[in-house]
Design a protein around this motif. Structure first.
Motif, PDB file in Angstrom:
ATOM      1  N   TRP A 123       0.845  -1.212   0.000  1.00 29.19           N
ATOM      2  CA  TRP A 123       0.000   0.000   0.000  1.00 29.19           C
ATOM      3  C   TRP A 123       0.872   1.251   0.000  1.00 29.19           C
ATOM      4  O   TRP A 123       0.609   2.208  -0.734  1.00 29.19           O
ATOM      5  CB  TRP A 123      -0.924  -0.026   1.208  1.00 29.19           C
ATOM      6  N   ASN A 124       1.892   1.277   0.827  1.00 28.75           N
ATOM      7  CA  ASN A 124       2.761   2.453   0.915  1.00 28.75           C
ATOM      8  C   ASN A 124       3.595   2.630  -0.354  1.00 28.75           C
ATOM      9  O   ASN A 124       4.006   3.752  -0.679  1.00 28.75           O
ATOM     10  CB  ASN A 124       3.681   2.333   2.126  1.00 28.75           C
ATOM     11  N   CYS A 125       3.867   1.511  -1.084  1.00 26.58           N
ATOM     12  CA  CYS A 125       4.588   1.613  -2.355  1.00 26.58           C
ATOM     13  C   CYS A 125       3.688   2.058  -3.502  1.00 26.58           C
ATOM     14  O   CYS A 125       4.165   2.196  -4.648  1.00 26.58           O
ATOM     15  CB  CYS A 125       5.214   0.261  -2.705  1.00 26.58           C
ATOM     16  N   LYS A 126       2.400   2.248  -3.238  1.00 25.62           N
ATOM     17  CA  LYS A 126       1.431   2.622  -4.275  1.00 25.62           C
ATOM     18  C   LYS A 126       1.303   1.527  -5.335  1.00 25.62           C
ATOM     19  O   LYS A 126       1.071   1.797  -6.521  1.00 25.62           O
ATOM     20  CB  LYS A 126       1.806   3.939  -4.959  1.00 25.62           C
ATOM     21  N   PHE A 127       1.480   0.270  -4.919  1.00 28.31           N
ATOM     22  CA  PHE A 127       1.448  -0.839  -5.863  1.00 28.31           C
ATOM     23  C   PHE A 127       0.097  -0.876  -6.576  1.00 28.31           C
ATOM     24  O   PHE A 127      -0.953  -0.746  -5.963  1.00 28.31           O
ATOM     25  CB  PHE A 127       1.685  -2.160  -5.124  1.00 28.31           C
ATOM     26  N   GLY A 128       0.157  -1.079  -7.875  1.00 38.10           N
ATOM     27  CA  GLY A 128      -1.067  -1.168  -8.659  1.00 38.10           C
ATOM     28  C   GLY A 128      -1.615   0.167  -9.100  1.00 38.10           C
ATOM     29  O   GLY A 128      -2.695   0.225  -9.681  1.00 38.10           O
ATOM     30  N   THR A 129      -0.916   1.250  -8.806  1.00 39.23           N
ATOM     31  CA  THR A 129      -1.372   2.588  -9.213  1.00 39.23           C
ATOM     32  C   THR A 129      -0.335   3.216 -10.136  1.00 39.23           C
ATOM     33  O   THR A 129       0.784   2.712 -10.300  1.00 39.23           O
ATOM     34  CB  THR A 129      -1.584   3.489  -7.983  1.00 39.23           C
ATOM     35  N   ALA A 130      -0.688   4.331 -10.724  1.00 40.03           N
ATOM     36  CA  ALA A 130       0.236   5.039 -11.620  1.00 40.03           C
ATOM     37  C   ALA A 130       1.436   5.591 -10.869  1.00 40.03           C
ATOM     38  O   ALA A 130       2.464   5.920 -11.474  1.00 40.03           O
ATOM     39  CB  ALA A 130      -0.502   6.162 -12.336  1.00 40.03           C
ATOM     40  N   ALA A 187      -7.982  -7.001  -2.297  1.00 40.41           N
ATOM     41  CA  ALA A 187      -8.203  -6.379  -0.983  1.00 40.41           C
ATOM     42  C   ALA A 187      -8.026  -4.870  -1.005  1.00 40.41           C
ATOM     43  O   ALA A 187      -8.625  -4.154  -0.210  1.00 40.41           O
ATOM     44  CB  ALA A 187      -7.237  -6.991   0.037  1.00 40.41           C
ATOM     45  N   ALA A 188      -7.159  -4.358  -1.930  1.00 37.35           N
ATOM     46  CA  ALA A 188      -6.856  -2.927  -1.922  1.00 37.35           C
ATOM     47  C   ALA A 188      -8.097  -2.048  -2.094  1.00 37.35           C
ATOM     48  O   ALA A 188      -8.263  -1.053  -1.383  1.00 37.35           O
ATOM     49  CB  ALA A 188      -5.813  -2.608  -2.996  1.00 37.35           C
ATOM     50  N   PRO A 189      -9.018  -2.371  -3.055  1.00 36.99           N
ATOM     51  CA  PRO A 189     -10.222  -1.525  -3.160  1.00 36.99           C
ATOM     52  C   PRO A 189     -11.057  -1.525  -1.886  1.00 36.99           C
ATOM     53  O   PRO A 189     -11.642  -0.507  -1.513  1.00 36.99           O
ATOM     54  CB  PRO A 189     -10.976  -2.143  -4.342  1.00 36.99           C
ATOM     55  N   SER A 190     -11.110  -2.702  -1.236  1.00 44.57           N
ATOM     56  CA  SER A 190     -11.872  -2.749   0.024  1.00 44.57           C
ATOM     57  C   SER A 190     -11.232  -1.854   1.071  1.00 44.57           C
ATOM     58  O   SER A 190     -11.915  -1.127   1.808  1.00 44.57           O
ATOM     59  CB  SER A 190     -11.931  -4.187   0.545  1.00 44.57           C
ATOM     60  N   TYR A 191      -9.899  -1.898   1.167  1.00 44.32           N
ATOM     61  CA  TYR A 191      -9.196  -1.062   2.141  1.00 44.32           C
ATOM     62  C   TYR A 191      -9.396   0.420   1.822  1.00 44.32           C
ATOM     63  O   TYR A 191      -9.629   1.250   2.712  1.00 44.32           O
ATOM     64  CB  TYR A 191      -7.713  -1.416   2.107  1.00 44.32           C
ATOM     65  N   ARG A 192      -9.322   0.764   0.542  1.00 45.60           N
ATOM     66  CA  ARG A 192      -9.533   2.155   0.138  1.00 45.60           C
ATOM     67  C   ARG A 192     -10.954   2.609   0.486  1.00 45.60           C
ATOM     68  O   ARG A 192     -11.161   3.728   0.965  1.00 45.60           O
ATOM     69  CB  ARG A 192      -9.275   2.289  -1.364  1.00 45.60           C
ATOM     70  N   PHE A 193     -11.891   1.708   0.267  1.00 42.89           N
ATOM     71  CA  PHE A 193     -13.289   2.024   0.615  1.00 42.89           C
ATOM     72  C   PHE A 193     -13.431   2.277   2.113  1.00 42.89           C
ATOM     73  O   PHE A 193     -14.063   3.237   2.557  1.00 42.89           O
ATOM     74  CB  PHE A 193     -14.173   0.859   0.172  1.00 42.89           C
ATOM     75  N   LEU A 194     -12.818   1.406   2.919  1.00 42.15           N
ATOM     76  CA  LEU A 194     -12.905   1.557   4.368  1.00 42.15           C
ATOM     77  C   LEU A 194     -12.231   2.828   4.855  1.00 42.15           C
ATOM     78  O   LEU A 194     -12.668   3.445   5.827  1.00 42.15           O
ATOM     79  CB  LEU A 194     -12.264   0.341   5.054  1.00 42.15           C
TER      80      LEU A 194
END
Length: 521
Positions: free
Chosen positions: A183-190, A214-221
């Motif tokens: 998450w902190n590495c911004k994995f999966g994003t531009a 899981a990342a979209p769920s975490y972002r949603f939360l």
């Protein structure tokens, strides 16, 4: 059976007066016995004096004759002091009772005036409400405000649920070092910049823990509860603005018919009534104090009477009564024998009277305490505005409870609790929409605007997760129901949530062993 507050007040006043009368009668009965004791004591003293004067010279009749007048004068002085103090207390009591009568009359008149002014105010408010009902803008605005309040209550409840569930479901994500690393590495994003071996290892870790799902769920939360709370705050400001507009229209309508002036008069009369009630309470305490002083100072328990009794007891001890009786039987003079017989009769009567006094004293104290408690209850009754014209009592029959109240079987404290439980105020006319409370509204839902904001956030997440577009597209489903926001699945996945079959950081493969986000939204 429903009785008005004024009727119950009159019944209480009648019972209080009767209780005070019983207390005075009990005190009078005790006073009669005390007076008889005092009379018998003086008769016995006089008999002893005469008996001493007839004795042989060795008893020194001259000495006895010189002692008795001095004692009689001293006792008379005690009695005169007691009578002067009793008269002073009676005068004070009469002054307090006259003031109490005047204040009670003023309170009754003020209460009647207050009831009339309140009724006038209620009528003016009804007139203002009728005028508002004829204004097409007011009902429309009231309906708009009502709907906004309903939605605000539901949205507030839903925002609390979202915040609570986010608080419950975030820890598994935040406690996983592998997930937080990605998450902190911004994995999966531009914004992800790793290349080469690092990127390959990151992809392996992402696949291992199910990061893309899981990342979209975490972002949603992380984002949704705050966005929802901001929307609730905005809606609260809208509702407040609607309420202010309604209140302004209502105040204008009330001012048109003169409600503010009448309301100010009501406030003035209420303040005056409270002052009178406090004055009556002070007078009640003074009257109770005067009764206690009459009983304790001028009665059998008073300082004057106790001093006189001490003086008498000292004299009788020095008189050596038994010696006088023995000597009288030895003399040939029949007069001293007659005096001894009178002395014995007087002593026996004195003993009987002294035995009668304590129960009567106790009865007088108990009756006086009952009357004091009822008088205090009257003050509480008025202070609570139970005698107001709008006040009424259900199933209160003080005549039926008369015996229990006067005997003390039903204490004034219990009677007060009974009156409070069975008292009610007739409801004034409800004319103001803005007076309604919103915290009784229940339900769940959020604004359509919130749904669109959340959709934008989740959509951005889906576009940024290029390697898992199919997972992201099913990570959350959105539906609109009842004007609020609802999703068909759980956070991050189409019903599955964050469930990879593995724990963050390693573990055995297999189903059912990962983190889930719980109930769906």
């Amino acid at each position: 059976m429903v009785n008005s507050g004024h009727t119950v007040l009159l019944d209480l006043q009648r019972l209080t007066a009767e209780a005070r009368g019983l207390a005075n009668a009990a005190e009078q009965s005790a006073r009669v016995v005390r007076d008889r004791v005092e009379t018998l004591t003086r008769d016995r003293l006089r008999t002893l004096q005469e008996l001493a004067a007839t004795q042989l010279p060795e008893l020194s009749s001259a000495t006895a004759g010189s002692a008795m007048p001095e004692l009689a004068a001293e006792l008379q002085q005690f009695e005169q002091q007691r009578q002067r103090r009793a008269q002073q207390l009676q005068d004070e009591l009469a002054d307090h009772e006259r003031a109490m009568s005047l204040a009670s009359q003023q309170l009754a008149e003020l209460t009647t005036r207050l009831d009339a002014v309140v009724a006038h105010r209620d009528q003016l408010e009804r007139d203002a409400a009728a005028a508002l009902a004829k204004d097409p803008a007011y009902p429309a605005l009231a309906e708009q405000a009502t709907q906004a309040e309903v939605c605000l209550a539901r949205d507030s409840e839903r925002a609390k649920e979202l915040a609570a569930e986010a608080k419950q479901k975030l820890p598994p994500y935040e406690q996983s070092r592998l997930f937080q690393y990605l998450w902190n590495c911004k994995f999966g994003t531009a914004e992800y910049t790793a290349r080469g071996l690092t990127a390959r290892l990151d992809r392996w870790v992402a696949d291992y823990i199910g990061y893309r799902k899981a990342a979209p769920s975490y972002r949603f939360l992380k984002t949704t509860p705050e966005l929802v709370q901001l929307e609730v705050k905005r809606r609260g400001e809208e509702v407040a603005a609607l309420r202010q507009r309604l209140e302004a229209m209502e105040q204008a309508a009330e001012a048109e018919v003169g409600v503010p002036a009448i309301a100010a008069e009501v406030d003035r009369l209420v303040a005056a009534r409270e002052t009178l009630v406090a004055t009556i309470d002070g007078l009640r305490q003074k009257i109770a104090g005067a009764h206690a002083s009459i009983r304790d100072e001028a009665g059998s328990r008073g300082a004057f009477h106790q001093q006189a009794l001490e003086r008498l007891r000292g004299f009788l001890a020095r008189a050596e009564t038994a010696s006088l009786e023995r000597r009288a039987r030895q003399t040939p003079d029949p007069r001293d024998d007659q005096l001894v017989a009178e002395l014995r009769t007087c002593t026996e009567a004195l003993q009987r009277a002294a035995a009668e006094a304590p129960p009567l004293e106790q009865q007088a104290q108990r009756r006086d305490a009952i009357a004091d408690e009822l008088e205090n209850l009257l003050v509480l009754f008025r202070r609570a505005d139970f005698d107001a014209g709008r006040s009424e009592f259900v199933d209160v029959d003080l005549d039926r409870m008369r015996g229990e109240i006067l005997s003390g079987a039903l204490p004034a404290t219990d009677l007060w609790q009974l009156l409070r439980a069975r008292q009610r105020f007739r409801e004034p006319p409800v004319v103001h929409h803005s007076h309604r409370t919103t915290n009784v509204l229940q339900g769940i839902g959020l604004a359509l605007q919130v749904a669109s904001v959340i959709a934008d956030v989740a959509g951005a997440s889906s576009r940024s997760s290029s390697r898992s577009s199919s997972s992201s597209s099913s990570s959350s489903s959105r539906g609109r129901s009842g004007g609020g926001f609802g999703t068909g699945g759980s956070f991050g996945g189409g019903g599955g949530g964050f469930s990879t079959g593995r724990s963050f950081g390693g573990g055995s493969s297999g189903g059912g062993g990962g983190f889930t986000t719980g109930r769906s939204f």
